[in-house]
Design a protein around this motif. Sequence first.
Motif: not given
Length: 303
Positions: A28-36, A88-95
């Motif tokens: 459910r990380l929107p930017s993964v689909a955008q990178l694809v 993507i990194i930030e969407e997962l919740g990493f600072d």
Amino acid sequence: MAIHVDLQGTGEELRQRLYDGHLLVMTRLPSVAQLVEHARAQLTDLFAPHDPLHAHEHFSPDEMAKVLGAWKPRFIHDERSKKLVRNIIEELGFDATETHYDVPKPRTAFPVGHLTTGVAFAFPWHRDVWYSAPNQQLNWWLPVFPVRETNAMSFDLDRFNAPVPNNSGDFDYYANNVGRLSTAASVKKEAQVRPGAIDHNPPNEQVVLPAPGQVLLFSGAHLHRSIPNTSGLARYSIDFRTVHAPDVLAQKGAPLADTYCTGTAIRDFINVADESRFDEETVVRLYGAPPADAMLVFEAPKA
């Protein structure tokens, strides 16, 4: 250990699960689909009018090495590629201020009998920490097109923290940076030192098949390999790596069961928020002083 889908938790909780050998699939990380989509568009243009999944049917191994050798650096350093990875990194919740990442790398795996060296190297059983990766490294892997059990990756989960015979002692990160200058020219024989397990045939292999738009996370200490591609189709994927700076400073990470390489890849990681690197004094304190003539960070020759 287990394979978790959309595991909920704080960044610290997710990292600890990964350090303990669990696998995470996030859908459910929107930017993964955008990178694809970004990668698919470039591959479609690169191989037009041919379907990227069948490109190997139209290009010889030598031709493919030249095409990919020119394209991969463009994708890696494309500002949109790097921006989407940071998202993507930030969407997962990493600072962002505490997370460092390495640039996204497109990977290709062609059917057995085509190009399997150099820019399309088929990795045998290995751990990324055998390539001088820090034990805080987390790997993010996402397919660009659907993958199959005959062209993806597999894991030996039973050996996560158990030693296996390997040749990682032959690998020096700084010497490898020099060797990478000729990677694109490696067509028939692999020129670089590629650490791997020796005579490793696990009774149980775990294959994980995330769909395009999903991302698989695992520790760089995991024993894994590229499955020999017998699907008849090319496989395209993207991976990137992250480390949590406070964990690096505290030397908190996954266990190192059998790592004998020299040098460190920690200088490759840049901060998500401001693109700063770990300062050299800290790197030397944690990993030791490099040789005076070492290539600390790989730099491709300018065209």
